[in-house]
Design a protein around this motif. Sequence first.
Motif, PDB file in Angstrom:
ATOM      1  N   LEU A  56       0.832  -1.195   0.000  1.00  0.00           N
ATOM      2  CA  LEU A  56       0.000   0.000   0.000  1.00  0.00           C
ATOM      3  C   LEU A  56       0.874   1.255   0.000  1.00  0.00           C
ATOM      4  CD1 LEU A  56      -2.645  -1.174   2.630  1.00  0.00           C
ATOM      5  CD2 LEU A  56      -2.772  -1.337   0.131  1.00  0.00           C
ATOM      6  N   GLU A  57       0.402   2.297  -0.674  1.00  0.00           N
ATOM      7  CA  GLU A  57       1.174   3.531  -0.781  1.00  0.00           C
ATOM      8  C   GLU A  57       0.833   4.445   0.384  1.00  0.00           C
ATOM      9  OE1 GLU A  57       2.391   7.022  -3.994  1.00  0.00           O
ATOM     10  OE2 GLU A  57       0.813   5.590  -4.488  1.00  0.00           O
ATOM     11  N   VAL A  58       1.731   4.531   1.349  1.00  0.00           N
ATOM     12  CA  VAL A  58       1.510   5.363   2.531  1.00  0.00           C
ATOM     13  C   VAL A  58       2.808   6.028   2.963  1.00  0.00           C
ATOM     14  CG1 VAL A  58      -0.388   3.925   3.409  1.00  0.00           C
ATOM     15  CG2 VAL A  58       1.952   3.480   4.172  1.00  0.00           C
ATOM     16  N   ILE A  59       2.649   7.139   3.649  1.00  0.00           N
ATOM     17  CA  ILE A  59       3.761   7.734   4.384  1.00  0.00           C
ATOM     18  C   ILE A  59       3.257   7.997   5.800  1.00  0.00           C
ATOM     19  CG2 ILE A  59       4.827   8.769   2.352  1.00  0.00           C
ATOM     20  CD1 ILE A  59       3.733  11.478   3.297  1.00  0.00           C
ATOM     21  N   ALA A  60       4.165   8.182   6.729  1.00  0.00           N
ATOM     22  CA  ALA A  60       3.787   8.421   8.122  1.00  0.00           C
ATOM     23  C   ALA A  60       4.430   9.712   8.602  1.00  0.00           C
ATOM     24  CB  ALA A  60       4.223   7.257   9.006  1.00  0.00           C
ATOM     25  N   LEU A  61       3.615  10.594   9.179  1.00  0.00           N
ATOM     26  CA  LEU A  61       4.098  11.872   9.681  1.00  0.00           C
ATOM     27  C   LEU A  61       3.528  12.100  11.078  1.00  0.00           C
ATOM     28  CD1 LEU A  61       3.474  14.012   6.481  1.00  0.00           C
ATOM     29  CD2 LEU A  61       5.681  13.158   7.276  1.00  0.00           C
ATOM     30  N   ARG A  62       4.408  12.162  12.066  1.00  0.00           N
ATOM     31  CA  ARG A  62       3.947  12.422  13.423  1.00  0.00           C
ATOM     32  C   ARG A  62       3.460  13.853  13.550  1.00  0.00           C
ATOM     33  NH1 ARG A  62       4.631  15.351  17.574  1.00  0.00           N
ATOM     34  NH2 ARG A  62       4.217  14.573  19.684  1.00  0.00           N
ATOM     35  N   ALA A  63       2.355  14.051  14.272  1.00  0.00           N
ATOM     36  CA  ALA A  63       1.860  15.405  14.527  1.00  0.00           C
ATOM     37  C   ALA A  63       0.965  15.403  15.753  1.00  0.00           C
ATOM     38  CB  ALA A  63       1.093  15.936  13.320  1.00  0.00           C
ATOM     39  N   ASP A  64       1.043  16.480  16.504  1.00  0.00           N
ATOM     40  CA  ASP A  64       0.106  16.754  17.584  1.00  0.00           C
ATOM     41  C   ASP A  64      -0.946  17.683  17.005  1.00  0.00           C
ATOM     42  OD1 ASP A  64      -1.325  17.737  19.728  1.00  0.00           O
ATOM     43  OD2 ASP A  64       0.415  18.091  20.997  1.00  0.00           O
ATOM     44  N   ILE A  65      -2.150  17.171  16.783  1.00  0.00           N
ATOM     45  CA  ILE A  65      -3.144  17.958  16.055  1.00  0.00           C
ATOM     46  C   ILE A  65      -3.750  19.081  16.877  1.00  0.00           C
ATOM     47  CG2 ILE A  65      -3.713  16.097  14.457  1.00  0.00           C
ATOM     48  CD1 ILE A  65      -6.324  15.768  16.118  1.00  0.00           C
ATOM     49  N   THR A  66      -3.365  19.187  18.141  1.00  0.00           N
ATOM     50  CA  THR A  66      -3.826  20.333  18.929  1.00  0.00           C
ATOM     51  C   THR A  66      -2.912  21.544  18.735  1.00  0.00           C
ATOM     52  OG1 THR A  66      -2.595  19.821  20.958  1.00  0.00           O
ATOM     53  CG2 THR A  66      -4.731  18.743  20.661  1.00  0.00           C
ATOM     54  N   LYS A  67      -1.823  21.360  17.997  1.00  0.00           N
ATOM     55  CA  LYS A  67      -0.858  22.437  17.761  1.00  0.00           C
ATOM     56  C   LYS A  67      -0.967  22.910  16.311  1.00  0.00           C
ATOM     57  CE  LYS A  67       0.831  21.555  21.859  1.00  0.00           C
ATOM     58  NZ  LYS A  67       0.469  22.401  23.014  1.00  0.00           N
ATOM     59  N   LYS A  68      -1.369  24.146  16.116  1.00  0.00           N
ATOM     60  CA  LYS A  68      -1.606  24.671  14.771  1.00  0.00           C
ATOM     61  C   LYS A  68      -0.395  24.514  13.867  1.00  0.00           C
ATOM     62  CE  LYS A  68      -3.115  28.753  12.194  1.00  0.00           C
ATOM     63  NZ  LYS A  68      -2.034  28.661  11.187  1.00  0.00           N
ATOM     64  N   GLN A  69       0.788  24.856  14.357  1.00  0.00           N
ATOM     65  CA  GLN A  69       1.972  24.781  13.510  1.00  0.00           C
ATOM     66  C   GLN A  69       2.246  23.352  13.060  1.00  0.00           C
ATOM     67  OE1 GLN A  69       3.783  27.604  12.376  1.00  0.00           O
ATOM     68  NE2 GLN A  69       4.311  25.957  10.955  1.00  0.00           N
ATOM     69  N   GLU A  70       2.052  22.395  13.965  1.00  0.00           N
ATOM     70  CA  GLU A  70       2.294  20.998  13.589  1.00  0.00           C
ATOM     71  C   GLU A  70       1.273  20.518  12.557  1.00  0.00           C
ATOM     72  OE1 GLU A  70       3.251  18.144  16.573  1.00  0.00           O
ATOM     73  OE2 GLU A  70       4.176  19.635  17.909  1.00  0.00           O
ATOM     74  N   VAL A  71       0.041  20.972  12.681  1.00  0.00           N
ATOM     75  CA  VAL A  71      -0.980  20.609  11.687  1.00  0.00           C
ATOM     76  C   VAL A  71      -0.647  21.247  10.343  1.00  0.00           C
ATOM     77  CG1 VAL A  71      -3.413  20.796  11.066  1.00  0.00           C
ATOM     78  CG2 VAL A  71      -2.766  20.290  13.434  1.00  0.00           C
ATOM     79  N   ASP A  72      -0.269  22.521  10.361  1.00  0.00           N
ATOM     80  CA  ASP A  72       0.104  23.196   9.119  1.00  0.00           C
ATOM     81  C   ASP A  72       1.300  22.516   8.462  1.00  0.00           C
ATOM     82  OD1 ASP A  72      -1.927  24.998   9.557  1.00  0.00           O
ATOM     83  OD2 ASP A  72      -0.604  26.616  10.261  1.00  0.00           O
ATOM     84  N   ASP A  73       2.275  22.106   9.269  1.00  0.00           N
ATOM     85  CA  ASP A  73       3.448  21.412   8.732  1.00  0.00           C
ATOM     86  C   ASP A  73       3.064  20.059   8.142  1.00  0.00           C
ATOM     87  OD1 ASP A  73       4.999  23.542   9.552  1.00  0.00           O
ATOM     88  OD2 ASP A  73       5.812  22.527  11.326  1.00  0.00           O
ATOM     89  N   LEU A  74       2.142  19.369   8.790  1.00  0.00           N
ATOM     90  CA  LEU A  74       1.656  18.078   8.293  1.00  0.00           C
ATOM     91  C   LEU A  74       1.036  18.233   6.909  1.00  0.00           C
ATOM     92  CD1 LEU A  74       0.577  15.097   8.583  1.00  0.00           C
ATOM     93  CD2 LEU A  74      -1.395  16.092   9.767  1.00  0.00           C
ATOM     94  N   VAL A  75       0.189  19.215   6.762  1.00  0.00           N
ATOM     95  CA  VAL A  75      -0.483  19.429   5.476  1.00  0.00           C
ATOM     96  C   VAL A  75       0.516  19.890   4.423  1.00  0.00           C
ATOM     97  CG1 VAL A  75      -2.241  20.788   4.274  1.00  0.00           C
ATOM     98  CG2 VAL A  75      -2.716  19.843   6.552  1.00  0.00           C
TER      99      VAL A  75
END
Length: 249
Positions: A56-75
């Motif tokens: 399966l085609e996947v990547i994994a990126l750790r993020a704390d979704i309560t932190k705006k910067q981490e969510v923005d970096d994830l996207v």
Amino acid sequence: MDLGLKDKVAIVTGSGRGLGAATARCLAREGARVVLTDIEPNQLEITKGQFLEQGLEVIALRADITKKQEVDDLVAATVEKFGGVHILVNNAGFPRDRVATKMTEEDWDLVIEVILKGSFLACKAVLPHMIEHKWGRIINISSRAYFGNPGQANYSAAKAGLLGLTRALSLEDGKHNITVNAVAPGFMETEAIKMLSYYEKIRELAIKNTPMARTGLPDDIADAVAFLASERASFITGETLHVTGGRYG
């Protein structure tokens, strides 16, 4: 049935295990390119390895979704890797159960922040990309608990809040060919549930109160999400799909 998900890019929060992992697997099997994300890096890597072994085609990126910067970096990392983001599944969340008189402020804040604030931040981050591509699917994982469960004032409130978020965003963004829906699971056989000391008791009670006379499985939720993410559900928005085996109360 072709769900039209080939090469769509999907982010699934809380996908290290449980419902999130099952949903990510289902979307990947339908041809989507999936981003696994979770706050637990070790579990995230284990799940990623299992998916890759299955081709399966996947990547994994750790993020704390309560932190705006981490969510923005994830996207931003998702867009850099795959060129866009088409599907968001807001699944991350967990309970901290206590009756209200014994519930701490921390119990309340943490559950609300992860489930409700985290979903808002993720939606806010992906919507500009979906609007640009004039195509998007957001699926919020609520719960039958939104009706209200004793000992779950925080969790019930957060899951009910997700339904308000779902309706509001569906009205705002339908003109951009973006659908926003919710899935409300009933009792599900997840690893987290099975680890509870009172698991057998609540499982027995759930089966007794479920017309289908069985508990739900993670794949039951995954299939519902895949449908709502698909071209087959292009005229469905602002809705809550109950996957409860017929149980509401």
